[in-house]
Scaffold this active site. Structure first.
Site, PDB file in Angstrom:
ATOM      1  N   ASP A   1      -1.308   2.399   5.814  1.00 36.22           N
ATOM      2  CA  ASP A   1      -2.598   2.616   6.103  1.00 36.22           C
ATOM      3  C   ASP A   1      -3.625   1.701   5.468  1.00 36.22           C
ATOM      4  O   ASP A   1      -3.157   1.215   4.514  1.00 36.22           O
ATOM      5  CB  ASP A   1      -3.007   4.157   6.022  1.00 36.22           C
TER       6      ASP A   1
ATOM      7  N   ASP B   1      -4.519  -4.750   1.292  1.00 34.41           N
ATOM      8  CA  ASP B   1      -4.280  -3.317   0.580  1.00 34.41           C
ATOM      9  C   ASP B   1      -4.003  -2.382   1.727  1.00 34.41           C
ATOM     10  O   ASP B   1      -4.950  -1.865   2.451  1.00 34.41           O
ATOM     11  CB  ASP B   1      -5.429  -2.938  -0.294  1.00 34.41           C
TER      12      ASP B   1
ATOM     13  N   GLU C   1      -2.536   7.161   2.541  1.00 35.53           N
ATOM     14  CA  GLU C   1      -2.837   6.816   1.066  1.00 35.53           C
ATOM     15  C   GLU C   1      -4.284   6.792   0.794  1.00 35.53           C
ATOM     16  O   GLU C   1      -4.879   7.410  -0.213  1.00 35.53           O
ATOM     17  CB  GLU C   1      -2.283   5.594   0.562  1.00 35.53           C
ATOM     18  N   GLU C   2      -4.974   6.151   1.385  1.00 33.75           N
ATOM     19  CA  GLU C   2      -6.419   5.625   1.371  1.00 33.75           C
ATOM     20  C   GLU C   2      -7.397   7.169   1.425  1.00 33.75           C
ATOM     21  O   GLU C   2      -8.394   7.091   1.025  1.00 33.75           O
ATOM     22  CB  GLU C   2      -6.911   4.646   2.164  1.00 33.75           C
TER      23      GLU C   2
ATOM     24  N   ASP D   1       1.156  -2.272  -4.849  1.00 34.71           N
ATOM     25  CA  ASP D   1       0.071  -1.681  -4.496  1.00 34.71           C
ATOM     26  C   ASP D   1      -1.142  -1.941  -5.638  1.00 34.71           C
ATOM     27  O   ASP D   1      -1.998  -0.929  -5.865  1.00 34.71           O
ATOM     28  CB  ASP D   1       0.084  -0.270  -4.129  1.00 34.71           C
TER      29      ASP D   1
ATOM     30  N   HIS E   1     -11.364  -2.872   0.187  1.00 31.92           N
ATOM     31  CA  HIS E   1     -12.156  -1.952   0.639  1.00 31.92           C
ATOM     32  C   HIS E   1     -13.552  -2.343   1.357  1.00 31.92           C
ATOM     33  O   HIS E   1     -14.473  -1.526   1.576  1.00 31.92           O
ATOM     34  CB  HIS E   1     -12.430  -0.687  -0.116  1.00 31.92           C
TER      35      HIS E   1
END
Length: 482
Positions: free
Chosen positions: A78, A115, A145-146, A169, A454
């Site tokens: 994700d 990411d 994960e996020e 990661d 992000h």
């Protein structure tokens, strides 16, 4: 047309571009999960897809590596889906629009998804190869994960046989992470009441914008401005001028430092409000001159309304904006320069009868994480709100004896003539969850250089991707000496 077709390593960038065509925001990973399953089927590789849409693809050891401990290559499928305010990108169907800018790959007005798309690309390139020496490989692709590491939490680790786990990661080449923070998400819910207003008011939208934002773990130490918190300061200042609240909204993801926030209000004295906003913009520009020099506050007239929050509700909302914790809370006493605990007020959203304030709290010390949460409980209680907690995840504790850490240190120095940095990270890694489930598995986290993850400014170094790929292949080759 393939944008990355001329870049090396070709297979890595081919698969990165392929997955960039597939929608994969957190919670919308069915398409990318199925893509991985089809990838395995086409190559006659053993695979498992579980209910959480995690995928495991297994590839046997090459000749001479049959008795070497198996390696788990791990990353999440994700991505954080953020875009600029003027972008019409639809993350549910549109491919990421890639572009090359010198040594960097970027996206057009959206997050890039490096990411953790680069980990997926590395793993697929490895699984697709027929000329790379390696032990038995288990590529582990996890989901959500996020937004709380749901995939890692729901994973049945008994499906894995590997004794070494390489988590790809991390975002700084040459830094190997061996410990990470744990965290949780707090949502303060404030009930709000509305009333009719019959006096003569003018509708305005006050917007704070122009901030850099960033990853609420990696960038929190940079002390960048938080648009939600700045908006709270603006509204608190303007309260004395008889403003009425209609709507407050800011941020989009709890784990991203918010770049924009706005409030719709009714005012009587526009001239005074304009003067105060100009003054506050100068205040913020001065305070954030190093971290966010482009911070701005705009005022836009909007259609007036006769329905507003009751003054008591509006004031409580501003109280929470002002009081809720944000930014670095404590620094590590053991590791110089490491943030020990922090909190990020990532999302503020007004609904029909409530406002929700969502914060992501991180700490490498569980009791400090709980202390921050307890203070948020008090803030909620004092303002007639409730608080709920979700997505807690554990810290990854440093392991004194790690054979993979020593092997990777040796390989790195042999390749580059210098020692890598061994570090802890103030961000949640799935190693925290996985290490608790697989206590006998030796783990480490690394990756190529990524910047401004992000955010729509996210970029990935092409040369660093190549070096990290070459390093990964050498580590796998040297596993004979593990």
């Amino acid at each position: 047309m393939m944008i990355l077709k001329d870049l090396e390593p070709k297979k890595v960038f081919y698969f990165f571009e392929e997955i960039s065509k597939i929608p994969r925001c957190s919670g919308n990973e069915k398409a990318i999960s199925d893509y991985l399953v089809n990838f395995a089927k086409e190559r006659n590789l053993e695979y498992i897809q579980d209910k959480a849409l995690n995928v495991i693809i297994k590839k046997p050891a090459t000749k001479g590596y049959e008795n070497v401990p198996g390696v788990i290559i791990q990353g999440h499928i994700d991505m954080v889906c953020e875009k600029t305010s003027d972008s019409d990108h639809d993350f549910s169907k549109d491919p990421i629009k890639l572009q090359i800018d010198g040594d960097y790959i970027k996206a057009t007005n959206t997050t890039l998804g490096a990411d953790n798309g680069i980990a997926v690309a590395y793993a697929l390139a490895l699984l697709d190869s027929n000329d790379i020496e390696h032990p038995a490989i288990e590529a582990l692709f996890t989901t959500e994960e996020e937004t709380g590491m749901t995939g890692a939490n729901e994973l049945d680790t008994k499906l894995l046989n590997g004794k070494v786990l390489l988590n790809i990661d991390s975002e700084e080449e040459g830094i190997f992470y061996v410990s990470c923070a744990g965290g949780l998400r707090d949502i303060i819910t404030l009930p709000i009441e509305f009333e009719e207003v019959k006096e003569n008011y003018t509708g305005l939208r006050i917007k704070v914008y122009g901030l850099l934002g960033g990853h609420s773990g990696m960038e929190i130490i940079k002390q960048r401005g938080n648009a939600n918190k700045l908006l709270g300061r603006v509204l608190y200042d303007l309260l004395k001028y008889d403003i009425r609240g209609i709507y407050i909204n800011g941020g989009d993801k709890s784990n991203a430092i918010p770049r924009e926030a706005y409030a719709d209000i009714l005012v009587k004295d526009i001239e005074t409000i304009n003067e105060r906003v100009k003054y506050l913009e100068e205040v913020f520009k001065n305070e954030l001159s190093i971290t966010d020099p482009d911070v701005k506050i705009s005022i836009e007239k909007i259609e007036s309304t006769d329905k507003v929050m009751k003054k008591s509700s509006f004031e409580k909302a501003i109280n929470i904006l002002m009081l809720v914790h944000d930014g670095v809370q404590t620094m590590s006493k053991a590791i110089e320069g490491l943030v020990e605990s922090s909190s990020n007020l990532g999302v503020v959203k007004t609904f029909e009868n409530r406002i929700e304030f969502t914060s992501a709290t991180r700490s490498s010390v569980e009791t400090l994480r709980d202390f921050i949460h307890n203070k948020s409980e008090i803030i909620a209680k004092l303002n007639g709100a409730t608080i709920t907690t979700s997505a807690p995840y554990p810290a990854w504790e440093y392991k004194q004896d790690s054979k993979i850490r020593e092997l990777m240190k040796r390989v790195y120095k042999d390749m580059y003539g210098k020692d890598p940095e061994i570090a802890a990270i103030h961000a949640g890694l799935e190693c925290g969850i996985l290490s608790g489930k697989m206590k006998d598995v030796d783990m480490i986290s690394f990756g190529p250089n990524l910047y401004d993850v992000h955010t729509p400014q996210e970029k990935m170094s092409i040369s660093s991707v190549k070096r990290t790929w070459e390093f990964l292949l050498e580590v796998l080759k040297e596993m004979k000496n593990y």
